[in-house]
Motif scaffolding. Structure first.
Motif, mmCIF file in Angstrom:
data_model
loop_
_atom_site.group_PDB
_atom_site.id
_atom_site.type_symbol
_atom_site.label_atom_id
_atom_site.label_comp_id
_atom_site.label_asym_id
_atom_site.label_seq_id
_atom_site.Cartn_x
_atom_site.Cartn_y
_atom_site.Cartn_z
ATOM 1 N N THR A 22 4.362 2.752 10.509
ATOM 2 C CA THR A 22 4.183 2.217 9.165
ATOM 3 C C THR A 22 5.387 1.316 8.876
ATOM 4 O O THR A 22 6.321 1.227 9.679
ATOM 5 N N CYS A 23 5.381 0.681 7.726
ATOM 6 C CA CYS A 23 6.529 -0.161 7.364
ATOM 7 C C CYS A 23 7.806 0.672 7.313
ATOM 8 O O CYS A 23 8.855 0.256 7.811
ATOM 9 N N SER B 133 3.606 3.460 -7.712
ATOM 10 C CA SER B 133 4.818 4.282 -7.683
ATOM 11 C C SER B 133 6.049 3.501 -8.127
ATOM 12 O O SER B 133 7.071 4.097 -8.459
ATOM 13 N N LEU B 134 5.970 2.175 -8.125
ATOM 14 C CA LEU B 134 7.108 1.340 -8.493
ATOM 15 C C LEU B 134 7.186 1.063 -9.984
ATOM 16 O O LEU B 134 8.070 0.324 -10.422
ATOM 17 N N HIS C 68 0.830 -1.210 0.000
ATOM 18 C CA HIS C 68 0.000 0.000 0.000
ATOM 19 C C HIS C 68 0.862 1.258 0.000
ATOM 20 O O HIS C 68 0.439 2.308 -0.508
ATOM 21 N N GLU C 69 2.096 1.171 0.534
ATOM 22 C CA GLU C 69 2.980 2.334 0.546
ATOM 23 C C GLU C 69 3.344 2.815 -0.855
ATOM 24 O O GLU C 69 3.754 3.956 -1.027
ATOM 25 N N THR D 231 9.369 5.377 1.246
ATOM 26 C CA THR D 231 8.792 4.054 1.473
ATOM 27 C C THR D 231 9.807 3.100 2.083
ATOM 28 O O THR D 231 11.023 3.333 2.053
ATOM 29 N N TRP D 232 9.296 1.977 2.587
ATOM 30 C CA TRP D 232 10.170 0.994 3.220
ATOM 31 C C TRP D 232 11.083 0.315 2.202
ATOM 32 O O TRP D 232 12.160 -0.172 2.573
ATOM 33 N N TYR D 233 10.694 0.300 0.936
ATOM 34 C CA TYR D 233 11.515 -0.346 -0.083
ATOM 35 C C TYR D 233 12.910 0.298 -0.135
ATOM 36 O O TYR D 233 13.932 -0.409 -0.169
ATOM 37 N N MET D 234 12.940 1.608 -0.194
ATOM 38 C CA MET D 234 14.213 2.324 -0.258
ATOM 39 C C MET D 234 15.018 2.116 1.029
ATOM 40 O O MET D 234 16.234 1.877 0.987
#
Length: 348
Positions: free
Chosen positions: A332-333, A116-117, A16-17, A134-137
């Motif tokens: 949040t994540c 966004s990805l 969801h992020e 986001t948590w991905y980065m």
């Protein structure tokens, strides 16, 4: 860099992020997709995707039963927690399952395109601006510290994933991130990601290019693309009832739980059926556990905390009461990886 064997257990909140739909939002999108027009003039003149309905006609030779199945999902899914719950309630109805799973596949693939990805190959900075917080980065920065090009193939050795989502956000991001950071072709980055232990208990909408040569499905097919037969992609998706029949995958999941030296729950809903899938028959050894519970009430957070604690042996007694389980209702994540970075990357 993660110094312990760290298992990430990922739920819908993590996607969801980057703009992927979850829960009621996903159900609403599926409702619009399945609002088919009636075959004859009358009150049911919806705006659903008739091309999508036509795929069932072309493959199975009938259409009215699939139209009615779509209407049944459209009218009932909003009264359940999710499309997954609705399909599990109808697990003996093959036609409803086919339509529902195909609707999940189309909705997820469309959402990937709009997420966004969805990397713009002509402007990676545009994508990074969208996903910076986001948590991905944050995860990749933690993962890559201390890893140079010479040992890039070892970058995923300390981590593994159990992903309860149908999307491929994590795999897609990691391939692109590796390619950009280590200036390697996407094919080489995908080869490294293919060695990462990732389990999708409920399947995915398809294998990404470079990760499979068998009918790969790109992340976010081009808008308006009619290339994919969603009735076929539906066969890759499992309901909860179907999953629990898969003993090999269940054993793999529980083995990951046993091997872990640290467990991190990201965007996870802590639903009983998913916790049951994770939990081996015996109690697990006491290890650090971190989890998000963003938006949970204090009471619900405490209930979740107790459920997770009961999965593990109690730590040795201390003068001051201590629990290795941290379930943070404010995080949040992305916040979790920020606020507990030192603990997550600590040694044993």
């Amino acid at each position: 860099m993660f110094k312990r064997r760290t298992l990430f257990i990922v739920g819908a909140g993590a996607s969801h992020e980057v703009g992927m739909p979850v829960g009621i939002d996903l159900a609403k999108r599926i409702t619009r997709l399945l609002d088919f027009k009636a075959a004859e003039p009358g009150p049911n003149q919806g705006d659903g995707d008739m091309h999508f309905l036509g795929q069932f006609h072309r493959r199975f030779g009938i259409v009215d039963a699939y139209r009615r199945a779509g209407w049944a999902i459209r009218d009932g899914v909003r009264l359940t927690h999710s499309i997954d719950d609705f399909l599990d309630m109808h697990n003996v109805n093959e036609i409803i399952l086919r339509v529902g799973k195909a609707a999940i596949a189309q909705t997820i693939l469309t959402a990937e395109t709009n997420s966004s990805l969805f990397f713009n190959p002509y402007s990676y900075q545009e994508t990074f601006n969208k996903i910076e917080a986001t948590w991905y980065m944050k995860f990749f920065r933690m993962l890559g510290r201390g890893i140079n090009l010479g040992n890039a193939k070892e970058i995923f050795e300390p981590v593994s994933f159990i992903i309860f989502n149908y999307d491929r956000c994590i795999e897609h991001f990691l391939i692109n991130a590796l390619s950009l950071v280590y200036t390697m072709p996407l094919e080489d980055a995908a080869s490294i990601v293919s060695d990462l232990n990732i389990i999708h208990p409920y399947g995915t909408v398809g294998d990404l290019p470079f990760l499979s040569s068998n009918n790969p499905v790109p992340y976010g097919p081009l808008r308006g693309s009619d290339k994919f037969d969603y009735t076929i992609l539906a066969e890759r998706i499992k309901t909860y009832t179907e999953q629990i029949g898969g003993a090999d995958e269940t054993n793999a999941i529980r083995n990951e739980m046993r091997r872990a030296e640290c467990i991190v729950f990201l965007g996870f809903g802590y639903h009983d059926q998913n916790l049951a899938l994770l939990k081996p028959e015996e109690q697990l050894k006491s290890i650090p556990v971190f989890g998000t519970a963003h938006g949970f009430s204090t009471h619900n957070r405490e209930v979740v905390h107790q459920k997770i604690e009961r999965m593990f042996q109690q730590p040795p007694p201390r003068v001051i009461s201590y629990s290795p389980v941290v379930i943070d209702q404010h995080a949040t994540c992305a916040n979790l990886l920020d606020d507990y970075a030192q603990s997550l990357t600590a040694g044993k």
